[in-house]
Each structure stands twice: as structure tokens, then as C-alpha cells.
Scaffold this motif. Structure first.
Motif, short mmCIF file in Angstrom:
data_model
loop_
_atom_site.label_atom_id
_atom_site.label_comp_id
_atom_site.label_asym_id
_atom_site.label_seq_id
_atom_site.Cartn_x
_atom_site.Cartn_y
_atom_site.Cartn_z
N MET A 129 0.84 -1.20 0.00
CA MET A 129 0.00 0.00 0.00
C MET A 129 0.88 1.25 0.00
O MET A 129 1.80 1.36 0.80
CB MET A 129 -0.90 0.00 1.24
N PRO A 130 0.63 2.20 -0.90
CA PRO A 130 1.43 3.42 -0.93
C PRO A 130 1.31 4.23 0.36
O PRO A 130 0.29 4.13 1.07
CB PRO A 130 0.84 4.22 -2.11
N VAL A 131 2.32 5.00 0.64
CA VAL A 131 2.28 5.94 1.77
C VAL A 131 1.91 7.31 1.22
O VAL A 131 2.63 7.87 0.39
CB VAL A 131 3.64 5.99 2.49
N TYR A 132 0.77 7.84 1.67
CA TYR A 132 0.27 9.13 1.19
C TYR A 132 0.57 10.21 2.22
O TYR A 132 0.27 10.05 3.41
CB TYR A 132 -1.24 9.08 0.96
N LYS A 133 1.11 11.32 1.74
CA LYS A 133 1.33 12.50 2.57
C LYS A 133 0.72 13.70 1.86
O LYS A 133 1.19 14.09 0.79
CB LYS A 133 2.82 12.74 2.82
N ARG A 177 -8.86 14.57 1.27
CA ARG A 177 -8.99 13.96 2.61
C ARG A 177 -10.26 13.11 2.69
O ARG A 177 -10.26 12.02 3.27
CB ARG A 177 -9.02 15.05 3.68
N LEU A 178 -11.35 13.62 2.13
CA LEU A 178 -12.61 12.88 2.14
C LEU A 178 -12.52 11.60 1.32
O LEU A 178 -13.04 10.55 1.73
CB LEU A 178 -13.74 13.77 1.63
N GLY A 225 -11.16 4.40 3.39
CA GLY A 225 -10.54 3.72 4.52
C GLY A 225 -9.04 3.61 4.41
O GLY A 225 -8.44 2.66 4.93
N VAL A 226 -8.43 4.58 3.76
CA VAL A 226 -6.98 4.57 3.52
C VAL A 226 -6.29 5.55 4.47
O VAL A 226 -6.68 6.71 4.58
CB VAL A 226 -6.67 4.96 2.06
N GLU A 227 -5.27 5.08 5.14
CA GLU A 227 -4.51 5.95 6.03
C GLU A 227 -3.66 6.93 5.23
O GLU A 227 -3.16 6.59 4.16
CB GLU A 227 -3.62 5.12 6.96
N PRO A 280 -20.54 6.24 7.16
CA PRO A 280 -19.73 5.99 8.36
C PRO A 280 -18.30 6.52 8.30
O PRO A 280 -17.82 7.13 9.26
CB PRO A 280 -19.76 4.45 8.48
N ASN A 281 -17.63 6.31 7.17
CA ASN A 281 -16.24 6.77 7.08
C ASN A 281 -16.12 8.27 6.97
O ASN A 281 -15.17 8.88 7.48
CB ASN A 281 -15.53 6.09 5.91
N VAL A 282 -17.09 8.90 6.29
CA VAL A 282 -17.10 10.37 6.22
C VAL A 282 -17.39 10.95 7.60
O VAL A 282 -16.73 11.90 8.05
CB VAL A 282 -18.15 10.86 5.20
#
Length: 211
Positions: A1-5, A21-22, A28-30, A193-195
Motif C-alpha cells: 500500500m502506498p504511503v500518502y502525505k 482527505r474525504l 478507509g486509507v490511512e 460511516p467513514n465520512v
């Protein structure tokens, strides 16, 4: 899984990074939500690709332009539309929101409070009211409860972010009184739920965003 910043200014506005961000939150991605003060911008600006934010780092690579970032994330995480036509429609709606963000920037930056109030009133009357009517017509035509196809896309998230997270907070919801389909869409997205999890975290962590 990629690391997003994801990099963007600190409050008092969520601005052009909130859609991404939404999307990440709904998927469900960090991600790392990196916010910096305006006083830090002169040092940060030279290392951005085109001298503006948001920017997205993906495993060390950098992507600029808010809609490009959001579109990339939507495609990666199943929120872009099921086929080429749906993706084009979702892009169309997202570009509408981009135009509306540009339009509201003019009164937003006005320093004279009396003139700013007049400019906001004109913006709501001449830009938002006809746009809401047009989108309401499209929602009725699609007849699924979504802007595109029969499931959630980033277009729905874009309209939620702008109309609920921004316009309703600033001006109230009277502009939606003749748009039951758009109001229902906004309310539906708000209750995902996630929003909901993201907005509750955001509002408790960054309460100044609501100023």
C-alpha cells in the motif's frame, strides 16, 4: 500500500485539500495530513512543483493540482466511476466545484466588510442559486440519489465538501430549500460511516477549521 502525505495550509479554512482527505477517508486509507502555518510557506513554496498547494507525496513522488490529486486518489480507490463515461461525468461535476471555489475566492479575499457582504450576496444570488437549480435537474434526471451512475463517486464527495462543509456553514441552508435531491445527497454523504468518522476526528482535532 502506498504511503500518502497530503500537504496544505493550516486553518482557518479546509480549502482545496479537503476533497482528497474525504476520498481517502471514505476509502478507509490511512494518510499523513500535513498542515503548515502560512508563515512557513515562503520556505515550502520553492520545493513544490508549481509554487502552490495542496501537494500529494506518494512514496516520495510528488503530485500537484487539487483536482488532479483528487482524481488520482478516486481512481486508485474505486470512487472515479465504473467506466469511461461515468468517469467523465464525475470529472465534469468536480470541475464545477473547482469553478465555484475560484468564484468564491474573490469575495473571500475582500478586506472591506461592507463590500465583502455585498459580494457574497451577489455570489449566492448570481452563481450559487442557478447552479443549484441546474444540479437539482441533473439529480432528478439520474434518479439514483447520486450525481453519477448508481453509486458514490468523488463527485458526490466534492459537492458535499463544498455545499455542506463550506456554504451551509457560512450561509445556512436556505439556498437548498428548492433542491430536495441535492439536499438529500448532501445528507446521505454526511452520514456515511467513514465520512462521519473523518469529520468528527477533523472537527475535534482542528476546531479552528470552523472559524
Amino acid at each position: 500500500m502506498p504511503v500518502y502525505k497530503l500537504h496544505y495550509f493550516k486553518s482557518p479554512r479546509r480549502g482545496r485539500a479537503e476533497l482528497s482527505r474525504l476520498i481517502l477517508s471514505q476509502a478507509g486509507v490511512e494518510f499523513e495530513d500535513i498542515r503548515f502555518a502560512h508563515c512557513e510557506w515562503p520556505a515550502i513554496k520553492p520545493i513544490t512543483p508549481f509554487g502552490h498547494v495542496p501537494i500529494l507525496e506518494v512514496d516520495g513522488q510528488v503530485l500537484a493540482q487539487s483536482n488532479t490529486i483528487a482524481r488520482y486518489l478516486a481512481k486508485r480507490h474505486g470512487l472515479a466511476g465504473k467506466d469511461d463515461w461515468e468517469q467523465a461525468l464525475a470529472d465534469m461535476y468536480a470541475e464545477n466545484i473547482h469553478d465555484l471555489l475560484n468564484a468564491v475566492a474573490v469575495p473571500f479575499t475582500e478586506k472591506n466588510p461592507v463590500k465583502q457582504k455585498e459580494m457574497y450576496q451577489k455570489f449566492m444570488r448570481d452563481v450559487i442559486v442557478p447552479h443549484v437549480a441546474a444540479v437539482e435537474k441533473q439529480l432528478k434526471k439520474n434518479n439514483t440519489g447520486f450525481l453519477v451512475g448508481n453509486e458514490l463517486t468523488w463527485a458526490d464527495l466534492a459537492y458535499y465538501a463544498y455545499f455542506s462543509d463550506f456554504l451551509e456553514v457560512k450561509f445556512g441552508s436556505a439556498f437548498l430549500k428548492n433542491a430536495p435531491h441535492l439536499k438529500a445527497l448532501i445528507d446521505r454523504v454526511k452520514e456515511l460511516p467513514n465520512v462521519k468518522k473523518w469529520t468528527e476526528f477533523r472537527d475535534s482535532t482542528y476546531p479552528e477549521d470552523n472559524e
